[in-house]
Design a protein around this motif. Structure first.
Motif, mmCIF file in Angstrom:
data_model
loop_
_atom_site.group_PDB
_atom_site.id
_atom_site.type_symbol
_atom_site.label_atom_id
_atom_site.label_comp_id
_atom_site.label_asym_id
_atom_site.label_seq_id
_atom_site.Cartn_x
_atom_site.Cartn_y
_atom_site.Cartn_z
ATOM 1 N N SER A 107 6.140 -2.839 2.742
ATOM 2 C CA SER A 107 6.879 -3.633 1.901
ATOM 3 C C SER A 107 6.085 -4.902 1.588
ATOM 4 O O SER A 107 5.184 -5.158 2.301
ATOM 5 C CB SER A 107 8.122 -3.990 2.546
ATOM 6 N N GLY A 108 6.573 -5.694 0.738
ATOM 7 C CA GLY A 108 5.756 -6.978 0.477
ATOM 8 C C GLY A 108 4.601 -6.740 -0.567
ATOM 9 O O GLY A 108 3.921 -5.382 -0.929
ATOM 10 N N LYS A 123 2.350 -5.750 -3.675
ATOM 11 C CA LYS A 123 2.512 -4.819 -4.690
ATOM 12 C C LYS A 123 3.673 -3.789 -4.523
ATOM 13 O O LYS A 123 4.232 -3.030 -5.230
ATOM 14 C CB LYS A 123 1.359 -4.135 -5.061
ATOM 15 N N THR A 144 6.694 -3.139 -4.613
ATOM 16 C CA THR A 144 8.043 -3.174 -5.005
ATOM 17 C C THR A 144 8.485 -1.718 -5.020
ATOM 18 O O THR A 144 7.918 -0.670 -5.118
ATOM 19 C CB THR A 144 8.102 -4.056 -6.378
ATOM 20 N N GLU A 145 9.811 -1.746 -5.257
ATOM 21 C CA GLU A 145 10.519 -0.527 -5.427
ATOM 22 C C GLU A 145 9.989 0.402 -6.894
ATOM 23 O O GLU A 145 9.870 1.578 -6.833
ATOM 24 C CB GLU A 145 12.298 -0.655 -5.545
ATOM 25 N N GLU A 146 9.845 -0.433 -7.762
ATOM 26 C CA GLU A 146 9.178 0.082 -9.040
ATOM 27 C C GLU A 146 7.758 0.686 -8.742
ATOM 28 O O GLU A 146 7.689 1.815 -9.397
ATOM 29 C CB GLU A 146 9.144 -0.975 -10.119
ATOM 30 N N TRP A 147 6.954 -0.083 -8.229
ATOM 31 C CA TRP A 147 5.599 0.457 -7.852
ATOM 32 C C TRP A 147 5.669 1.565 -6.982
ATOM 33 O O TRP A 147 4.999 2.753 -7.264
ATOM 34 C CB TRP A 147 4.622 -0.445 -6.944
ATOM 35 N N LYS A 148 6.613 1.814 -6.144
ATOM 36 C CA LYS A 148 6.879 3.017 -5.247
ATOM 37 C C LYS A 148 7.134 4.108 -6.057
ATOM 38 O O LYS A 148 6.678 5.193 -6.013
ATOM 39 C CB LYS A 148 7.623 2.555 -4.086
#
Length: 441
Positions: free
Chosen positions: A343-344, A346, A348-352
């Protein structure tokens, strides 16, 4: 560089015999192949350190490392999943390259992977001077172990060879009078309650397990080596023959601590036929990426081969028998905790979500390419039917989506003409004799 005598050997087929039993073992050849030729002028412009080269005829890529006149060479192909290497700008020594797929790093001065650390070596090519004072890069091909004592396929009666899906990576295979089972995980969770069986095993799973004439366990991960399952088996059949490969990390490393009383564990060398009876034999092979742990298996009955690559990332270094009757492999992905547990920054949920989507597609294409390369008559995706069922893993379950076997089979049908696919469902049985006789059955 190697001597001219070595060049003479490398440029001609090197005949070597493997004759532990001269009456049965035919001669097996080691062959060689020139992959890239360089003219004297091309040799003259090779710089100190790393040189990236390309064969214009076939588009294949290579790396040549030059150090005070000493040359080493390899394919520009990462052992993990075949990614292309580029210069590692973070490596101040000038000896490192980095894979563009998953950032694996290779020190080309030693041909050792440094990330992951203490893993394995890159296969090195022979560098030789040709008759015109240019250079050639030569790949030596050792003989394929499964080609020793070849057998022609015989006719199979209906029902003679049956493959029954039990659950996850567990298959129950009837081979004439012999019953063989793969990786029986049939009780409880794996990975500290992280994984649970997606498909409940059949009600007679224990009777099936106890009737097994031999069991193959591919590696030590708890969705393949299930101590709770084996403990229950040992209460009734402690002497059942269990076969594992001779890996550096023993499969049954923790047998004493487990309290499981098994008395017939057989650790066999890689690439050697294990004869069960006159019709049945099998051979265990190592993984090219994780040779210290992962294994796969070829089972041959009356000349018909079943290839089970299980979880191997690059089974047998990418060298496998072609046109086997049945090929099985994992398909799901989703085994890693990365990047859901980060977490933290880059992450983000979108990146993941995008990262996981990309990785899933890479795995699908890689598996489909393997099938296209080796062209089995039938392909079966398995060893991926698990679910994160514990409430504490709900976020990972929702985020770390796994591949769908039907999606993989559809991709294979597009890439590989003539390959039939079988998606196992609970209780499903594949009759090999019927499928060979009529692939549309």
């Amino acid at each position: 560089m190697p001597s001219g005598g070595a060049c003479h050997q490398a440029q001609h087929a090197i005949r070597r015999r493997h004759c532990p039993c001269p009456d049965k073992q035919p001669s097996v050849e080691q062959t060689s192949k020139i992959l890239l030729s360089l003219t004297p002028s091309e040799v003259a412009v090779l710089g100190e350190g790393i040189n990236f080269l390309r064969n214009k005829q076939d588009g294949k890529n290579y790396i040549v490392y030059k150090d005070n006149g000493i040359l080493r060479a390899c394919k520009n192909l990462c052992k993990h999943q075949g990614g292309l290497f580029i210069k590692d700008i973070e490596d101040i020594t000038g000896r490192g390259v980095r894979c563009t797929k998953h950032n694996w790093k290779l020190d080309v001065s030693s041909m050792k992977y440094v990330n992951p650390p203490d893993s394995f070596c890159q296969d090195e090519l022979v560098v030789e001077t040709d008759i015109n004072n240019g250079l050639v890069l030569i790949e030596l091909h050792p003989p394929n172990p499964w080609d020793t004592d070849p057998r022609k396929p015989e006719d199979l009666a209906f029902g003679e060879v049956q493959v029954t899906y039990v659950t996850h990576a567990c298959m129950d295979i009837q081979l004439g009078d012999i019953r063989m089972m793969f990786d029986p995980w049939l009780i409880g969770p794996a990975f500290a309650r992280g994984w649970w069986l997606l498909h409940e095993p059949p009600s007679d799973w224990f009777e099936r397990l106890c009737r097994a004439d031999l069991i193959y366990i591919s590696h030590m991960h708890s969705d393949h080596l299930s101590y709770p399952t084996l403990k229950k088996l040992a209460e009734q059949r402690p002497d059942v023959p269990i076969y594992v490969g001779k890996t550096e990390r023993p499969v049954f490393w923790y047998l004493d601590q487990s309290g499981v009383k098994l008395t017939n564990i057989n650790i066999v060398p890689f690439g050697v036929w294990q004869q069960v009876n006159k019709n049945l034999r099998f051979m265990i092979l190592m993984d090219g990426v994780h040779p210290e742990m992962d294994t796969c298996i070829i089972v041959e009955y009356k000349g018909h081969k079943i290839l089970n690559t299980v979880d191997c990332t690059r089974p047998n270094g990418g060298k496998l028998p072609e046109n086997v009757d049945l090929m099985m492999s994992d398909f799901a992905g989703g085994a890693s905790g990365f990047p859901m547990t980060f977490s933290g920054g880059k992450f983000t949920e979108e990146w993941k979500a995008q990262f996981i989507k990309t990785e899933r597609k890479k795995l699908l294409n890689y598996k489909a390419q393997l099938v296209n390369d080796f062209k089995p008559k039938i392909y079966c995706p398995f060893a991926g039917y698990f679910v994160e069922a514990h409430p504490s893993d709900s976020y990972i379950k929702e985020t770390n989506l796994k591949n769908d076997p039907t999606e993989l089979n559809n991709l294979i049908k597009k890439k590989s003409n003539g390959v039939s696919t079988w998606t196992p469902k609970p209780g499903a049985v594949l009759d090999l004799g019927r499928m060979i006789n009529d692939p549309t059955d």
